[in-house]
Design an enzyme around this catalytic site. Structure first.
Site, PDB file in Angstrom:
ATOM      1  N   TYR A   6     -17.819  17.462 -13.610  1.00 42.38           N
ATOM      2  CA  TYR A   6     -18.120  16.030 -13.778  1.00 42.38           C
ATOM      3  C   TYR A   6     -19.178  15.590 -12.751  1.00 42.38           C
ATOM      4  CZ  TYR A   6     -17.358  10.992 -13.662  1.00 42.38           C
ATOM      5  OH  TYR A   6     -17.537   9.635 -13.672  1.00 42.38           O
ATOM      6  N   LYS A  34      -9.487   7.723 -18.452  1.00 41.46           N
ATOM      7  CA  LYS A  34      -9.852   8.321 -19.728  1.00 41.46           C
ATOM      8  C   LYS A  34      -8.653   8.336 -20.682  1.00 41.46           C
ATOM      9  CE  LYS A  34     -13.525   8.717 -17.220  1.00 41.46           C
ATOM     10  NZ  LYS A  34     -13.868   9.919 -16.463  1.00 41.46           N
ATOM     11  N   ASP A  42      -8.767  19.801 -12.714  1.00 44.41           N
ATOM     12  CA  ASP A  42      -9.036  18.465 -13.242  1.00 44.41           C
ATOM     13  C   ASP A  42      -8.675  18.517 -14.732  1.00 44.41           C
ATOM     14  OD1 ASP A  42     -10.204  16.218 -14.418  1.00 44.41           O
ATOM     15  OD2 ASP A  42     -11.925  16.215 -13.061  1.00 44.41           O
ATOM     16  N   ARG A  73       0.852  -1.199   0.000  1.00 42.98           N
ATOM     17  CA  ARG A  73       0.000   0.000   0.000  1.00 42.98           C
ATOM     18  C   ARG A  73       0.883   1.242   0.000  1.00 42.98           C
ATOM     19  NH1 ARG A  73      -1.389   1.471   4.655  1.00 42.98           N
ATOM     20  NH2 ARG A  73      -2.219  -0.523   5.341  1.00 42.98           N
TER      21      ARG A  73
HETATM   22  C1  LIG Z   1     -14.324  10.233 -15.159  1.00 44.65           C
HETATM   23  C2  LIG Z   1     -14.003  11.546 -14.591  1.00 44.65           C
HETATM   24  C3  LIG Z   1     -13.732  11.710 -13.220  1.00 44.65           C
HETATM   25  C4  LIG Z   1     -13.852  10.571 -12.226  1.00 44.65           C
HETATM   26  O1  LIG Z   1     -12.897   9.602 -12.442  1.00 44.65           O
HETATM   27  P1  LIG Z   1     -13.117   8.031 -12.159  1.00 44.65           P
HETATM   28  O2  LIG Z   1     -11.836   7.442 -12.642  1.00 44.65           O
HETATM   29  O3  LIG Z   1     -14.308   7.592 -12.936  1.00 44.65           O
HETATM   30  O4  LIG Z   1     -13.317   7.885 -10.690  1.00 44.65           O
HETATM   31  C5  LIG Z   1     -13.378  12.968 -12.784  1.00 44.65           C
HETATM   32  N1  LIG Z   1     -13.302  14.023 -13.635  1.00 44.65           N
HETATM   33  C6  LIG Z   1     -13.562  13.908 -14.951  1.00 44.65           C
HETATM   34  C7  LIG Z   1     -13.462  15.097 -15.819  1.00 44.65           C
HETATM   35  C8  LIG Z   1     -13.921  12.663 -15.468  1.00 44.65           C
HETATM   36  O5  LIG Z   1     -14.201  12.570 -16.780  1.00 44.65           O
END
Ligand SMILES: *Cc1c(COP(=O)(O)O)cnc(C)c1O
Length: 386
Positions: A103, A199, A174, A49
């Site tokens: 999001y 993504k 983000d 961890r």
């Molecule tokens: C998918 C997404 C998240 C969340 O991420 P996960 O990997 O699904 O927990 C946060 N911000 C954006 C812009 C996203 O597209």
């Protein structure tokens, strides 16, 4: 910092040949613990961890790409967000200002989980209006997504960083949609960048993961401590798949963008399309700021079909290559209807007020042949009329 160019960094960043065998690719260190020679005498690796070499290679690679000092990996993007908020546990009455079409899962986490824990959240359109009003004195944390999801609005990172710092707040960006290939928020004043590596970074729709990159002393200390103390870490296989996926980030992003441009061109001319959101269009409200802070835009496109919810649903169900699915950023094209899918957790009045119409369709344009994608959309246009 590395002087290598991005295309080189994605392949070599944070990675060296494995010393015992010379293995070129970082191995999957699938272990939960490490042998010690004598009590408390160990290699620096005690428990997985806390330390895992596969995860560390990924962290160092993404940190290099974002131009930050430290990468900190998580089991999902939301696990990264959760851990970032825990860093403020010692701040009484934490005030967070967040983008208004953030999001959906981030919105849910803020409203349904953290709001009850002495934290307050307000929402603002960072792409327009008065920043001083949006980020008042007393704000501790500004949470920014640019481009936003699904409206692809662009906010000026430099201006928001300046205002956040003026009131003593930290700025988190983000960067999931743009990726460091097209946008580097740390170089524009952000204190921390977070990713859903699920993504574009991984890019193959086979891993859920998150990442934080920062050079800020508070975040480096706190988030690194909490990665271990809270424990929302990714496993070695997911780290390895992401390390493998990111190697093609530069070539993928170029192709995503080339395909998206052709689709945008087709959409803007289509009589049944009311509006197209793509900030590389000169008519897009985000165009000027995008030119200043992004070196490109990539494969996300959204548009409003001149139709009610039923026809929009039919359109989304009629494509063959564009898979009807949430998520984005993979090699395969995806289509989704925010009002019924990703943004269903945002109340309908609020959704419409911020511009998420029932006919709004979001595309994550993949790297298939553009002509095949175009005929798929044209075909769905015909099928959804029946
Ligand atoms: C998918 C997404 C998240 C969340 O991420 P996960 O990997 O699904 O927990 C946060 N911000 C954006 C812009 C996203 O597209």
């Amino acid at each position: 910092m590395s002087t290598d160019r991005f295309e080189t960094q994605v392949i070599h960043g944070g990675q060296s040949h494995e010393p015992r065998t010379g293995a070129v690719m970082t191995p999957v260190f699938q272990t939960s613990t490490y042998a010690q020679e004598y009590p408390a005498k160990h290699t620096g690796y005690e428990y997985a961890r806390t330390h895992n070499p596969t995860r560390e290679a990924l962290e160092a690679c993404i940190a290099t790409l974002e131009g930050g000092e430290m990468g900190i990996a998580f089991g999902s993007g939301l696990a990264a967000t959760t851990t970032i908020l825990h860093a403020f546990a010692g701040t009484p009455n934490l005030k967070v200002v967040c983008g208004d079409d953030v999001y959906g899962g981030t919105y849910r986490l803020f409203e349904k989980v953290f709001r009850g824990h002495g934290m307050s959240f307000s929402y603002a359109d960072f792409s327009a209006g008065d920043l001083a009003a949006a980020i008042p004195e007393g704000t501790h944390l500004v949470w920014l997504e640019t481009p936003t999801n699904p409206l692809l609005k662009i906010a000026d990172i430099r201006q928001i960083a300046a205002r956040a710092h003026q009131v003593g707040a930290k700025l988190v960006v983000d960067n999931t949609f743009a990726t460091p290939y097209f946008q580097k928020p740390l170089s524009m004043g952000a204190d921390l960048v977070m990713h859903s590596t699920t993504k574009y970074i991984n890019g193959h729709s086979d891993v859920v993961g998150g990442m934080v990159v920062t050079s800020d002393t508070f975040f480096k200390t706190q988030v690194k401590f909490l990665q271990n103390a809270v424990g929302a870490v990714p496993g070695p296989w997911d780290s390895w798949l992401t390390l493998r996926g990111v190697k093609t980030l530069a070539v993928r992003m170029e192709r995503h963008q080339a395909n998206a441009k052709q689709i945008v061109n087709w959409l803007t001319k289509h009589p049944e399309v009311k509006r197209v959101h793509y900030p590389l269009l000169e008519t897009d409200p985000g165009y000027a700021v995008a030119q200043k802070q992004m070196s490109g835009f990539g494969g996300m496109v959204s548009f409003v079909l001149d139709a009610d919810l039923t026809r929009a649903e039919k359109f989304c169900a009629s494509t063959r290559l564009f898979t009807l699915a949430e998520s984005l950023g993979g090699v395969e094209s995806l289509i989704e209807l925010p009002a019924a899918m990703t943004h269903a957790s945002v109340p309908p009045e609020k959704r419409r007020a911020i511009g998420i119409d029932d006919g709004l369709i979001r595309l994550s344009v993949g790297i298939e042949h553009a002509d095949d994608l175009l005929s798929d959309l044209e075909n769905a246009m015909q099928l959804s009329k029946r």
